[in-house]
Motif scaffolding. Structure first.
Motif, mmCIF file in Angstrom:
data_model
loop_
_atom_site.group_PDB
_atom_site.id
_atom_site.type_symbol
_atom_site.label_atom_id
_atom_site.label_comp_id
_atom_site.label_asym_id
_atom_site.label_seq_id
_atom_site.Cartn_x
_atom_site.Cartn_y
_atom_site.Cartn_z
ATOM 1 N N GLY A 38 57.226 13.174 9.285
ATOM 2 C CA GLY A 38 56.905 13.127 10.708
ATOM 3 C C GLY A 38 58.111 13.410 11.579
ATOM 4 O O GLY A 38 58.003 14.117 12.586
ATOM 5 N N VAL A 39 59.284 12.862 11.210
ATOM 6 C CA VAL A 39 60.509 13.134 11.973
ATOM 7 C C VAL A 39 60.809 14.624 11.971
ATOM 8 O O VAL A 39 61.112 15.225 13.017
ATOM 9 N N TYR A 40 60.713 15.232 10.803
ATOM 10 C CA TYR A 40 60.955 16.680 10.729
ATOM 11 C C TYR A 40 59.913 17.455 11.531
ATOM 12 O O TYR A 40 60.248 18.422 12.232
ATOM 13 N N SER A 41 58.661 17.046 11.447
ATOM 14 C CA SER A 41 57.583 17.763 12.129
ATOM 15 C C SER A 41 57.800 17.809 13.637
ATOM 16 O O SER A 41 57.598 18.843 14.267
ATOM 17 N N VAL A 42 58.228 16.684 14.211
ATOM 18 C CA VAL A 42 58.456 16.650 15.655
ATOM 19 C C VAL A 42 59.560 17.625 16.039
ATOM 20 O O VAL A 42 59.425 18.415 16.979
ATOM 21 N N GLY A 43 60.678 17.586 15.323
ATOM 22 C CA GLY A 43 61.766 18.520 15.615
ATOM 23 C C GLY A 43 61.352 19.954 15.401
ATOM 24 O O GLY A 43 61.685 20.839 16.199
#
Length: 307
Positions: A38-43
Motif C-alpha cells: 500500500g505504501v508503494y502503491s500510493v507513491g
C-alpha cells in the motif's frame, strides 16, 4: 512489417510480460505485507499522474506526424528531456508534503526513487516511438520483455533481502535503466540527441491535447488508491490494488497488445487517405465480443479466482 505480424509480436510481448508480472506479484505478495504494498502503491499512483505528461505526448507525436524530419525528432527528444527534468524536480519537492499528508515517511522515499525514472526514460522513448511508427514490434518486444524481467528479478531479490516497500521502487528504476540501454542498440544510426527548439512548438501543439486526456484517465484510475490510503489506511489500499489488478487483466492481456499497433496503423491509414470509420467500428466489435464474456466470467467466479 504487416499489421498481423505486428499484432503477433505485440501479443507475444504482452503475454510474456503478463506472465512474468503475475509470477512476480505472487512471490512479492508472500514477501511483502499489504501495508508495504500500500505504501508503494500510493507513491506510485502519485508519480503515475506526473508520468502521464512526462513527454507531453511527444512519443505519440512521432508516431502520427505525417512529415517527420530529423529536426522534429530532435525537438521531440528536447521536449521529453526538459519536461522529464522539470517533473523529477517537482516530485522531489512534493515528496515530503505527500508523506506528511499520509503520515507515512515511506511515501517520500518511494516518490524520490521513482522520480529518477523521469531522467532516464527520455533516452529510450524517442527510439521506441520510431520503432512503433515503423511497426518494429519484434524489437519492441525484446526491449519490454527484458525490462519487465529485470523489474521482477530486482523486486523479488530486494524484497527477499528485507528492503520492504522500497524494493518495488528500486526495481522500477532498474527496469527503466535496462529499457534505455537495450533500446540504445536499436536507435537509428543518424539519430542525434542535440537540442532542437525551432520545432518544439509543433510538438507541443499536438502533445498538449494528448497529455490532458491521459492525465484525466490516469487520475480516474489512481484516485481510489489515494483516497483509500488516506481514509482507511495502507493495508486496505494494498488489498484493493490486488483486486483492481485482477480486473485489469483484460487491459493487460488484450488491449495493451492492440493499442501500440492500432495507433501507428490508423495513423498510416490516415496519411494514406483511407476512411477510418469502418475500420474503427470493426475493431470495436471484435473487442466487445471478447471483453463482455471476460468480465461476466470474472464477476461470477471472483471468489474462486481470488482464492
Amino acid at each position: 512489417m504487416t499489421v498481423r505480424k505486428a499484432l503477433l509480436f505485440s501479443y507475444a510481448e504482452k503475454y510474456s510480460t503478463l506472465l512474468i508480472t503475475i509470477v512476480s506479484s505472487m512471490v512479492l505478495a508472500r514477501l511483502l505485507t499489504p501495508a508495504e504494498i500500500g505504501v508503494y502503491s500510493v507513491g506510485a499512483v502519485f508519480v503515475g499522474l506526473a508520468a502521464t505528461v512526462r513527454d507531453l505526448g511527444a512519443g505519440t507525436y512521432v508516431v502520427q506526424e505525417p512529415e517527420l524530419t530529423g529536426r522534429r525528432i530532435r525537438a521531440t527528444f528536447t521536449v521529453a528531456l526538459l519536461v522529464g527534468g522539470v517533473l523529477a524536480a517537482a516530485l522531489a519537492l512534493l515528496a515530503a508534503p505527500m508523506a506528511a499528508f499520509y503520515r507515512e515517511p515511506g511515501v517520500r522515499a518511494v516518490i524520490l526513487v521513482l522520480a529518477l525514472n523521469f531522467l532516464v526514460v527520455p533516452f529510450g522513448s524517442v527510439t521506441q516511438a520510431l520503432l512503433t511508427r515503423d511497426l518494429r514490434f519484434d524489437a519492441l518486444a525484446r526491449v519490454r520483455i527484458a525490462s519487465t524481467l529485470v523489474n521482477a528479478l530486482a523486486g523479488i531479490a530486494l524484497a527477499a533481502l528485507g528492503f520492504g516497500f522500497i524494493s518495488l521502487a528500486w526495481a522500477a528504476l532498474a527496469s527503466s535503466l535496462a529499457s534505455a540501454l537495450i533500446t540504445w542498440l536499436y536507435r537509428p544510426k543518424n539519430l542525434s540527441y542535440l537540442p532542437e527548439v525551432t520545432e518544439v512548438r509543433r510538438v507541443l501543439s499536438f502533445g498538449g491535447r494528448v497529455s490532458a486526456s491521459s492525465l484525466v484517465n490516469e487520475l480516474g484510475k489512481g484516485a481510489p488508491d489515494l483516497i483509500i490510503a488516506r481514509v482507511l489506511g495502507f493495508a486496505p489500499t494494498g488489498l484493493y490494488g490486488r483486486a483492481a489488478g485482477l480486473t485489469s487483466l483484460f487491459q493487460n492481456a488484450v488491449m495493451r497488445a492492440i493499442w501500440p499497433v492500432a495507433l501507428p496503423y490508423f495513423a498510416d491509414r490516415h496519411r494514406a487517405g483511407d476512411d477510418l470509420k469502418a475500420r474503427y467500428l470493426a475493431s470495436l466489435t471484435y473487442i466487445t465480443g471478447i471483453g463482455w464474456p471476460f468480465f461476466a466470467f470474472l464477476a461470477l467466479m471472483a471468489y474462486t479466482v481470488v482464492r
